[in-house]
Design a protein around this motif. Structure first.
Motif, PDB file in Angstrom:
ATOM      1  N   PHE A 136      -6.382  26.100  15.286  1.00 35.87           N
ATOM      2  CA  PHE A 136      -6.983  24.845  15.733  1.00 35.87           C
ATOM      3  C   PHE A 136      -5.918  23.821  16.135  1.00 35.87           C
ATOM      4  O   PHE A 136      -6.152  22.989  17.006  1.00 35.87           O
ATOM      5  CB  PHE A 136      -7.904  24.258  14.671  1.00 35.87           C
ATOM      6  CG  PHE A 136      -9.238  24.943  14.602  1.00 35.87           C
ATOM      7  CD1 PHE A 136     -10.043  25.063  15.720  1.00 35.87           C
ATOM      8  CD2 PHE A 136      -9.694  25.472  13.413  1.00 35.87           C
ATOM      9  CE1 PHE A 136     -11.265  25.696  15.665  1.00 35.87           C
ATOM     10  CE2 PHE A 136     -10.918  26.109  13.340  1.00 35.87           C
ATOM     11  CZ  PHE A 136     -11.702  26.220  14.467  1.00 35.87           C
ATOM     12  N   ALA A 137      -4.743  23.857  15.511  1.00 34.25           N
ATOM     13  CA  ALA A 137      -3.666  22.959  15.914  1.00 34.25           C
ATOM     14  C   ALA A 137      -3.187  23.305  17.323  1.00 34.25           C
ATOM     15  O   ALA A 137      -2.961  22.413  18.151  1.00 34.25           O
ATOM     16  CB  ALA A 137      -2.513  23.043  14.923  1.00 34.25           C
ATOM     17  N   ALA A 138      -3.046  24.591  17.598  1.00 30.02           N
ATOM     18  CA  ALA A 138      -2.651  25.002  18.951  1.00 30.02           C
ATOM     19  C   ALA A 138      -3.736  24.650  19.962  1.00 30.02           C
ATOM     20  O   ALA A 138      -3.433  24.211  21.082  1.00 30.02           O
ATOM     21  CB  ALA A 138      -2.379  26.501  18.977  1.00 30.02           C
ATOM     22  N   LYS A 139      -4.981  24.815  19.562  1.00 31.99           N
ATOM     23  CA  LYS A 139      -6.093  24.464  20.444  1.00 31.99           C
ATOM     24  C   LYS A 139      -6.098  22.960  20.733  1.00 31.99           C
ATOM     25  O   LYS A 139      -6.380  22.538  21.849  1.00 31.99           O
ATOM     26  CB  LYS A 139      -7.403  24.888  19.784  1.00 31.99           C
ATOM     27  CG  LYS A 139      -8.588  24.874  20.696  1.00 31.99           C
ATOM     28  CD  LYS A 139      -9.792  25.500  19.999  1.00 31.99           C
ATOM     29  CE  LYS A 139     -10.985  25.468  20.923  1.00 31.99           C
ATOM     30  NZ  LYS A 139     -12.160  26.092  20.311  1.00 31.99           N
ATOM     31  N   GLN A 140      -5.759  22.154  19.729  1.00 34.37           N
ATOM     32  CA  GLN A 140      -5.699  20.712  19.926  1.00 34.37           C
ATOM     33  C   GLN A 140      -4.570  20.327  20.882  1.00 34.37           C
ATOM     34  O   GLN A 140      -4.739  19.451  21.732  1.00 34.37           O
ATOM     35  CB  GLN A 140      -5.521  19.992  18.590  1.00 34.37           C
ATOM     36  CG  GLN A 140      -5.556  18.488  18.711  1.00 34.37           C
ATOM     37  CD  GLN A 140      -5.561  17.796  17.363  1.00 34.37           C
ATOM     38  OE1 GLN A 140      -5.672  18.436  16.325  1.00 34.37           O
ATOM     39  NE2 GLN A 140      -5.432  16.496  17.380  1.00 34.37           N
ATOM     40  N   ALA A 163      -5.748  21.202  24.389  1.00 37.71           N
ATOM     41  CA  ALA A 163      -6.780  20.269  24.847  1.00 37.71           C
ATOM     42  C   ALA A 163      -6.173  18.912  25.185  1.00 37.71           C
ATOM     43  O   ALA A 163      -6.619  18.242  26.121  1.00 37.71           O
ATOM     44  CB  ALA A 163      -7.854  20.121  23.778  1.00 37.71           C
ATOM     45  N   GLN A 164      -5.164  18.506  24.433  1.00 38.60           N
ATOM     46  CA  GLN A 164      -4.508  17.226  24.705  1.00 38.60           C
ATOM     47  C   GLN A 164      -3.859  17.249  26.086  1.00 38.60           C
ATOM     48  O   GLN A 164      -3.962  16.287  26.839  1.00 38.60           O
ATOM     49  CB  GLN A 164      -3.467  16.935  23.633  1.00 38.60           C
ATOM     50  CG  GLN A 164      -2.790  15.601  23.792  1.00 38.60           C
ATOM     51  CD  GLN A 164      -1.794  15.338  22.681  1.00 38.60           C
ATOM     52  OE1 GLN A 164      -1.547  16.191  21.830  1.00 38.60           O
ATOM     53  NE2 GLN A 164      -1.243  14.160  22.670  1.00 38.60           N
ATOM     54  N   LYS A 165      -3.217  18.342  26.427  1.00 30.97           N
ATOM     55  CA  LYS A 165      -2.609  18.458  27.751  1.00 30.97           C
ATOM     56  C   LYS A 165      -3.671  18.479  28.845  1.00 30.97           C
ATOM     57  O   LYS A 165      -3.494  17.906  29.907  1.00 30.97           O
ATOM     58  CB  LYS A 165      -1.761  19.726  27.835  1.00 30.97           C
ATOM     59  CG  LYS A 165      -0.519  19.676  27.006  1.00 30.97           C
ATOM     60  CD  LYS A 165       0.225  20.994  27.072  1.00 30.97           C
ATOM     61  CE  LYS A 165       1.398  21.014  26.122  1.00 30.97           C
ATOM     62  NZ  LYS A 165       2.070  22.317  26.119  1.00 30.97           N
ATOM     63  N   LYS A 193     -13.147  11.799  27.013  1.00 27.99           N
ATOM     64  CA  LYS A 193     -13.410  13.206  26.693  1.00 27.99           C
ATOM     65  C   LYS A 193     -12.408  13.719  25.652  1.00 27.99           C
ATOM     66  O   LYS A 193     -12.765  14.483  24.762  1.00 27.99           O
ATOM     67  CB  LYS A 193     -13.331  14.049  27.984  1.00 27.99           C
ATOM     68  CG  LYS A 193     -13.603  15.505  27.790  1.00 27.99           C
ATOM     69  CD  LYS A 193     -15.042  15.779  27.455  1.00 27.99           C
ATOM     70  CE  LYS A 193     -15.265  17.287  27.415  1.00 27.99           C
ATOM     71  NZ  LYS A 193     -16.577  17.627  26.931  1.00 27.99           N
ATOM     72  N   TRP A 194     -11.162  13.256  25.752  1.00 29.03           N
ATOM     73  CA  TRP A 194     -10.145  13.665  24.792  1.00 29.03           C
ATOM     74  C   TRP A 194     -10.503  13.180  23.390  1.00 29.03           C
ATOM     75  O   TRP A 194     -10.335  13.903  22.411  1.00 29.03           O
ATOM     76  CB  TRP A 194      -8.780  13.157  25.207  1.00 29.03           C
ATOM     77  CG  TRP A 194      -7.772  13.204  24.107  1.00 29.03           C
ATOM     78  CD1 TRP A 194      -7.076  12.173  23.601  1.00 29.03           C
ATOM     79  CD2 TRP A 194      -7.343  14.351  23.360  1.00 29.03           C
ATOM     80  NE1 TRP A 194      -6.258  12.595  22.579  1.00 29.03           N
ATOM     81  CE2 TRP A 194      -6.410  13.931  22.425  1.00 29.03           C
ATOM     82  CE3 TRP A 194      -7.685  15.689  23.399  1.00 29.03           C
ATOM     83  CZ2 TRP A 194      -5.807  14.796  21.533  1.00 29.03           C
ATOM     84  CZ3 TRP A 194      -7.075  16.547  22.505  1.00 29.03           C
ATOM     85  CH2 TRP A 194      -6.153  16.105  21.593  1.00 29.03           C
ATOM     86  N   GLN A 195     -11.022  11.963  23.267  1.00 28.38           N
ATOM     87  CA  GLN A 195     -11.391  11.443  21.949  1.00 28.38           C
ATOM     88  C   GLN A 195     -12.521  12.267  21.322  1.00 28.38           C
ATOM     89  O   GLN A 195     -12.517  12.515  20.120  1.00 28.38           O
ATOM     90  CB  GLN A 195     -11.807   9.970  22.050  1.00 28.38           C
ATOM     91  CG  GLN A 195     -10.652   9.032  22.313  1.00 28.38           C
ATOM     92  CD  GLN A 195      -9.597   9.101  21.228  1.00 28.38           C
ATOM     93  OE1 GLN A 195      -9.903   9.213  20.049  1.00 28.38           O
ATOM     94  NE2 GLN A 195      -8.340   9.044  21.635  1.00 28.38           N
ATOM     95  N   GLU A 196     -13.476  12.691  22.155  1.00 30.80           N
ATOM     96  CA  GLU A 196     -14.552  13.538  21.642  1.00 30.80           C
ATOM     97  C   GLU A 196     -14.006  14.874  21.134  1.00 30.80           C
ATOM     98  O   GLU A 196     -14.364  15.324  20.041  1.00 30.80           O
ATOM     99  CB  GLU A 196     -15.580  13.805  22.736  1.00 30.80           C
ATOM    100  CG  GLU A 196     -16.364  12.595  23.171  1.00 30.80           C
ATOM    101  CD  GLU A 196     -17.258  12.887  24.353  1.00 30.80           C
ATOM    102  OE1 GLU A 196     -17.497  14.072  24.654  1.00 30.80           O
ATOM    103  OE2 GLU A 196     -17.711  11.917  24.983  1.00 30.80           O
ATOM    104  N   MET A 197     -13.158  15.490  21.934  1.00 28.10           N
ATOM    105  CA  MET A 197     -12.579  16.773  21.537  1.00 28.10           C
ATOM    106  C   MET A 197     -11.685  16.619  20.302  1.00 28.10           C
ATOM    107  O   MET A 197     -11.689  17.468  19.408  1.00 28.10           O
ATOM    108  CB  MET A 197     -11.763  17.370  22.685  1.00 28.10           C
ATOM    109  CG  MET A 197     -12.578  17.853  23.855  1.00 28.10           C
ATOM    110  SD  MET A 197     -13.638  19.233  23.422  1.00 28.10           S
ATOM    111  CE  MET A 197     -12.428  20.489  23.060  1.00 28.10           C
ATOM    112  N   LYS A 198     -10.950  15.535  20.260  1.00 30.24           N
ATOM    113  CA  LYS A 198     -10.025  15.297  19.150  1.00 30.24           C
ATOM    114  C   LYS A 198     -10.786  15.180  17.828  1.00 30.24           C
ATOM    115  O   LYS A 198     -10.385  15.769  16.823  1.00 30.24           O
ATOM    116  CB  LYS A 198      -9.224  14.029  19.426  1.00 30.24           C
ATOM    117  CG  LYS A 198      -8.184  13.723  18.390  1.00 30.24           C
ATOM    118  CD  LYS A 198      -7.419  12.476  18.782  1.00 30.24           C
ATOM    119  CE  LYS A 198      -6.448  12.071  17.727  1.00 30.24           C
ATOM    120  NZ  LYS A 198      -5.744  10.832  18.077  1.00 30.24           N
TER     121      LYS A 198
END
Length: 72
Positions: free
Chosen positions: A23-27, A30-32, A40-45
Protein backbone atom coordinates in the motif's frame (compact mmCIF):
# COMPACT_ATOMS: atom_id res chain seq x y z
CA UNK A 1 -1.11 -24.47 21.64
CA UNK A 2 1.72 -22.02 22.24
CA UNK A 3 3.56 -23.02 19.08
CA UNK A 4 0.38 -22.59 17.02
CA UNK A 5 -0.10 -19.06 18.40
CA UNK A 6 3.55 -18.31 17.71
CA UNK A 7 3.27 -19.36 14.06
CA UNK A 8 -0.01 -17.50 13.66
CA UNK A 9 1.63 -14.38 15.07
CA UNK A 10 4.61 -14.67 12.77
CA UNK A 11 2.32 -15.22 9.80
CA UNK A 12 0.20 -12.18 10.68
CA UNK A 13 3.29 -10.00 11.01
CA UNK A 14 4.63 -11.13 7.64
CA UNK A 15 1.25 -10.55 5.98
CA UNK A 16 0.92 -7.17 7.69
CA UNK A 17 4.36 -5.95 6.63
CA UNK A 18 3.88 -7.22 3.08
CA UNK A 19 0.56 -5.48 2.61
CA UNK A 20 1.81 -2.35 4.36
CA UNK A 21 4.71 -2.05 1.93
CA UNK A 22 2.39 -2.79 -1.01
CA UNK A 23 0.00 0.00 0.00
CA UNK A 24 2.94 2.37 0.56
CA UNK A 25 4.17 1.71 -2.98
CA UNK A 26 0.63 2.12 -4.27
CA UNK A 27 0.40 5.48 -2.48
CA UNK A 28 3.65 6.68 -4.05
CA UNK A 29 2.44 5.71 -7.52
CA UNK A 30 -0.92 7.39 -6.97
CA UNK A 31 0.80 10.54 -5.73
CA UNK A 32 2.77 10.78 -8.98
CA UNK A 33 -0.34 10.06 -11.04
CA UNK A 34 -2.65 12.54 -9.31
CA UNK A 35 -0.25 15.40 -8.56
CA UNK A 36 -2.13 17.63 -11.02
CA UNK A 37 -5.52 16.77 -9.51
CA UNK A 38 -5.27 17.69 -5.80
CA UNK A 39 -8.90 16.89 -4.94
CA UNK A 40 -8.72 13.41 -6.42
CA UNK A 41 -5.35 12.89 -4.72
CA UNK A 42 -6.85 13.75 -1.31
CA UNK A 43 -9.59 11.17 -1.82
CA UNK A 44 -7.10 8.48 -2.79
CA UNK A 45 -4.74 9.47 0.02
CA UNK A 46 -7.43 9.07 2.68
CA UNK A 47 -8.41 5.63 1.39
CA UNK A 48 -4.81 4.44 1.30
CA UNK A 49 -4.03 5.83 4.75
CA UNK A 50 -7.03 3.95 6.14
CA UNK A 51 -5.84 0.70 4.53
CA UNK A 52 -2.32 1.23 5.89
CA UNK A 53 -3.72 1.64 9.42
CA UNK A 54 -5.54 -1.67 8.99
CA UNK A 55 -2.20 -3.27 8.06
CA UNK A 56 -0.60 -1.79 11.17
CA UNK A 57 -3.44 -3.25 13.21
CA UNK A 58 -2.77 -6.69 11.72
CA UNK A 59 0.89 -6.34 12.74
CA UNK A 60 -0.15 -5.42 16.28
CA UNK A 61 -2.48 -8.44 16.47
CA UNK A 62 0.45 -10.61 15.37
CA UNK A 63 2.67 -9.13 18.09
CA UNK A 64 -0.01 -9.72 20.71
CA UNK A 65 -0.39 -13.30 19.51
CA UNK A 66 3.35 -13.85 19.86
CA UNK A 67 3.38 -12.29 23.32
CA UNK A 68 0.52 -14.54 24.46
CA UNK A 69 2.28 -17.60 23.05
CA UNK A 70 5.41 -16.72 25.00
CA UNK A 71 3.46 -16.29 28.24
CA UNK A 72 1.65 -19.63 27.97
Amino acid sequence: MASVLLYIGIGLIIIGWGTLSWFAAKQLNAQKEYERLPQKWQEMKQKLIHKRWICRGIIMIGLISIAISLLI
